[in-house]
Design a protein around this motif. Sequence first.
Motif, mmCIF file in Angstrom:
data_model
loop_
_atom_site.group_PDB
_atom_site.id
_atom_site.type_symbol
_atom_site.label_atom_id
_atom_site.label_comp_id
_atom_site.label_asym_id
_atom_site.label_seq_id
_atom_site.Cartn_x
_atom_site.Cartn_y
_atom_site.Cartn_z
ATOM 1 N N TYR A 123 6.209 -2.260 -4.916
ATOM 2 C CA TYR A 123 6.149 -2.800 -3.551
ATOM 3 C C TYR A 123 6.011 -1.669 -2.534
ATOM 4 O O TYR A 123 5.166 -1.734 -1.633
ATOM 5 C CB TYR A 123 7.426 -3.610 -3.273
ATOM 6 N N ILE A 124 6.806 -0.630 -2.664
ATOM 7 C CA ILE A 124 6.768 0.490 -1.712
ATOM 8 C C ILE A 124 5.413 1.189 -1.760
ATOM 9 O O ILE A 124 4.845 1.565 -0.720
ATOM 10 C CB ILE A 124 7.903 1.495 -2.012
ATOM 11 N N GLU A 125 4.877 1.373 -2.948
ATOM 12 C CA GLU A 125 3.600 2.076 -3.083
ATOM 13 C C GLU A 125 2.421 1.251 -2.559
ATOM 14 O O GLU A 125 1.397 1.816 -2.173
ATOM 15 C CB GLU A 125 3.368 2.428 -4.558
ATOM 16 N N ALA A 126 2.560 -0.069 -2.535
ATOM 17 C CA ALA A 126 1.452 -0.928 -2.102
ATOM 18 C C ALA A 126 1.501 -1.269 -0.623
ATOM 19 O O ALA A 126 0.462 -1.532 -0.018
ATOM 20 C CB ALA A 126 1.452 -2.223 -2.917
ATOM 21 N N GLU A 127 2.685 -1.240 -0.022
ATOM 22 C CA GLU A 127 2.819 -1.695 1.353
ATOM 23 C C GLU A 127 2.669 -0.548 2.352
ATOM 24 O O GLU A 127 2.313 0.573 1.988
ATOM 25 C CB GLU A 127 4.168 -2.412 1.531
ATOM 26 N N LEU A 128 2.943 -0.846 3.600
ATOM 27 C CA LEU A 128 2.777 0.092 4.698
ATOM 28 C C LEU A 128 3.378 1.464 4.370
ATOM 29 O O LEU A 128 4.515 1.550 3.915
ATOM 30 C CB LEU A 128 3.465 -0.485 5.936
ATOM 31 N N PRO A 129 2.642 2.559 4.587
ATOM 32 C CA PRO A 129 3.108 3.893 4.182
ATOM 33 C C PRO A 129 4.116 4.509 5.168
ATOM 34 O O PRO A 129 3.909 5.613 5.685
ATOM 35 C CB PRO A 129 1.812 4.703 4.133
ATOM 36 N N PHE A 130 5.194 3.796 5.402
ATOM 37 C CA PHE A 130 6.232 4.304 6.291
ATOM 38 C C PHE A 130 7.270 5.074 5.480
ATOM 39 O O PHE A 130 7.935 4.509 4.617
ATOM 40 C CB PHE A 130 6.908 3.155 7.044
ATOM 41 N N MET A 211 -3.816 4.565 13.676
ATOM 42 C CA MET A 211 -3.001 3.618 12.916
ATOM 43 C C MET A 211 -3.264 3.773 11.424
ATOM 44 O O MET A 211 -4.233 4.423 11.004
ATOM 45 C CB MET A 211 -3.329 2.193 13.347
ATOM 46 N N ALA A 212 -2.368 3.186 10.650
ATOM 47 C CA ALA A 212 -2.564 3.138 9.204
ATOM 48 C C ALA A 212 -3.408 1.918 8.884
ATOM 49 O O ALA A 212 -3.122 0.816 9.345
ATOM 50 C CB ALA A 212 -1.216 3.048 8.491
ATOM 51 N N VAL A 213 -4.478 2.113 8.118
ATOM 52 C CA VAL A 213 -5.364 1.008 7.739
ATOM 53 C C VAL A 213 -5.473 0.966 6.215
ATOM 54 O O VAL A 213 -5.382 1.991 5.538
ATOM 55 C CB VAL A 213 -6.764 1.161 8.369
ATOM 56 N N GLU A 214 -5.660 -0.225 5.697
ATOM 57 C CA GLU A 214 -5.752 -0.420 4.252
ATOM 58 C C GLU A 214 -7.192 -0.680 3.857
ATOM 59 O O GLU A 214 -7.878 -1.500 4.473
ATOM 60 C CB GLU A 214 -4.878 -1.594 3.821
ATOM 61 N N GLU A 215 -7.643 0.022 2.846
ATOM 62 C CA GLU A 215 -8.991 -0.165 2.316
ATOM 63 C C GLU A 215 -8.933 -0.153 0.796
ATOM 64 O O GLU A 215 -8.544 0.846 0.197
ATOM 65 C CB GLU A 215 -9.937 0.934 2.813
ATOM 66 N N GLY A 216 -9.293 -1.272 0.223
ATOM 67 C CA GLY A 216 -9.316 -1.348 -1.232
ATOM 68 C C GLY A 216 -7.978 -1.092 -1.884
ATOM 69 O O GLY A 216 -7.914 -0.493 -2.961
ATOM 70 N N GLY A 217 -6.908 -1.552 -1.237
ATOM 71 C CA GLY A 217 -5.576 -1.373 -1.796
ATOM 72 C C GLY A 217 -4.968 -0.014 -1.528
ATOM 73 O O GLY A 217 -3.850 0.257 -1.973
ATOM 74 N N GLN A 218 -5.682 0.841 -0.804
ATOM 75 C CA GLN A 218 -5.177 2.173 -0.474
ATOM 76 C C GLN A 218 -5.013 2.301 1.040
ATOM 77 O O GLN A 218 -5.847 1.821 1.807
ATOM 78 C CB GLN A 218 -6.137 3.255 -0.980
ATOM 79 N N TRP A 219 -3.938 2.962 1.447
ATOM 80 C CA TRP A 219 -3.676 3.163 2.867
ATOM 81 C C TRP A 219 -4.123 4.557 3.289
ATOM 82 O O TRP A 219 -3.998 5.521 2.538
ATOM 83 C CB TRP A 219 -2.188 3.003 3.161
ATOM 84 N N ARG A 220 -4.636 4.644 4.513
ATOM 85 C CA ARG A 220 -4.971 5.937 5.091
ATOM 86 C C ARG A 220 -4.738 5.878 6.598
ATOM 87 O O ARG A 220 -4.699 4.796 7.198
ATOM 88 C CB ARG A 220 -6.432 6.315 4.799
ATOM 89 N N TYR A 221 -4.589 7.059 7.199
ATOM 90 C CA TYR A 221 -4.376 7.137 8.645
ATOM 91 C C TYR A 221 -5.721 7.366 9.326
ATOM 92 O O TYR A 221 -6.488 8.244 8.925
ATOM 93 C CB TYR A 221 -3.415 8.273 8.983
ATOM 94 N N GLN A 222 -5.991 6.567 10.343
ATOM 95 C CA GLN A 222 -7.273 6.617 11.028
ATOM 96 C C GLN A 222 -7.070 6.806 12.520
ATOM 97 O O GLN A 222 -6.389 6.012 13.175
ATOM 98 C CB GLN A 222 -8.030 5.308 10.774
ATOM 99 N N ASN A 253 -6.050 -4.162 15.508
ATOM 100 C CA ASN A 253 -5.574 -4.856 14.329
ATOM 101 C C ASN A 253 -5.872 -4.023 13.076
ATOM 102 O O ASN A 253 -7.027 -3.849 12.717
ATOM 103 C CB ASN A 253 -6.253 -6.225 14.219
ATOM 104 N N PRO A 254 -4.836 -3.531 12.392
ATOM 105 C CA PRO A 254 -5.083 -2.708 11.196
ATOM 106 C C PRO A 254 -5.625 -3.512 10.035
ATOM 107 O O PRO A 254 -6.104 -2.940 9.054
ATOM 108 C CB PRO A 254 -3.691 -2.147 10.868
ATOM 109 N N LEU A 255 -5.580 -4.845 10.127
ATOM 110 C CA LEU A 255 -6.074 -5.685 9.035
ATOM 111 C C LEU A 255 -7.518 -6.094 9.247
ATOM 112 O O LEU A 255 -8.126 -6.656 8.350
ATOM 113 C CB LEU A 255 -5.211 -6.952 8.926
ATOM 114 N N ALA A 256 -8.061 -5.825 10.451
ATOM 115 C CA ALA A 256 -9.430 -6.244 10.755
ATOM 116 C C ALA A 256 -10.426 -5.244 10.211
ATOM 117 O O ALA A 256 -10.190 -4.034 10.222
ATOM 118 C CB ALA A 256 -9.622 -6.396 12.257
ATOM 119 N N GLU A 257 -11.580 -5.737 9.765
ATOM 120 C CA GLU A 257 -12.607 -4.864 9.218
ATOM 121 C C GLU A 257 -13.223 -3.994 10.280
ATOM 122 O O GLU A 257 -13.689 -2.902 10.027
ATOM 123 C CB GLU A 257 -13.695 -5.702 8.540
ATOM 124 N N ASP A 258 -13.230 -4.490 11.562
ATOM 125 C CA ASP A 258 -13.850 -3.746 12.647
ATOM 126 C C ASP A 258 -12.816 -2.997 13.467
ATOM 127 O O ASP A 258 -12.985 -2.776 14.650
ATOM 128 C CB ASP A 258 -14.624 -4.685 13.580
#
Length: 260
Positions: A123-130, A211-222, A253-258
């Motif tokens: 759960y920790i590895e998959a969710e928000l990288p706080f 913000m932190a954004v998720e792409e393909g199950g991986q989080w990164r800072y953008q 919105n960190p969940l939005a594609e745009d």
Amino acid sequence: MTRTHRGRAFSALLIGVGVCIASPAIAQNEDIDTLTDNLVSLRSDVESLNSRLNQEQETHKQEMRSLLSRKGQLTNEIRRQELEIERLRKALDEARTEAQSATADAQDLLPMLDAAITQMRAYIEAELPFKRAERLAALDEIQTQLDTGVVTGPKGVNRLWSFYEDELRLARETGLFRQSVELGGERQLADVARLGMVGLYFRTEDGQVGMAVEEGGQWRYQAVSDGAQQDQIVALFDALDKNIRSGYYQLPNPLAEDSQ
């Protein structure tokens, strides 16, 4: 006066009257032309304003549809996280109940605890990288203490239960923190605003925000380059700097594609 002279005088008089009559008519025509031009100009202005109003209304409708879509996404994400944490909590609760049983064997609890720790780590590895590294380190410490016998099964359950409570609190609270973020392949210390476990926004010491954004199950800072989105994130940090923890904020919105 002779008849000829009277005729000439009469003709002159008629000409003079004609001039007097024609002059007001010409002025009136000019006024009508001016009024017509003004009406045409006003009509053009009205049509232009009406066109702008229609565009503004359409833009507003699009923004409202976008906001409703984002609200739906965030609501679904919050609900998904609540269900996941509740599932993990239920599994741990069963282990805790078993530990309190008079017939429980400490060794029998270890497989349950191992499974609960594995689930929480995923759960920790998959969710928000706080503060992910710190949270995983705390979880590994519990695992090590169980493996080495430093804590027994029942004590391990209590420690893991306390850890779960901390995770639940993260999902409910908003706050301002400091942590390392990676931008452009380099790690740097930044202020981070955490909104439950749904959104994580950052502000670096050199003034970048993102913000932190998720792409393909991986989080990164953008980092955010759009001026309006930058202002939104800055406004959030200004509020948190003033210890304002509640309010309405429009944010990228960190969940939005745009979201870029």
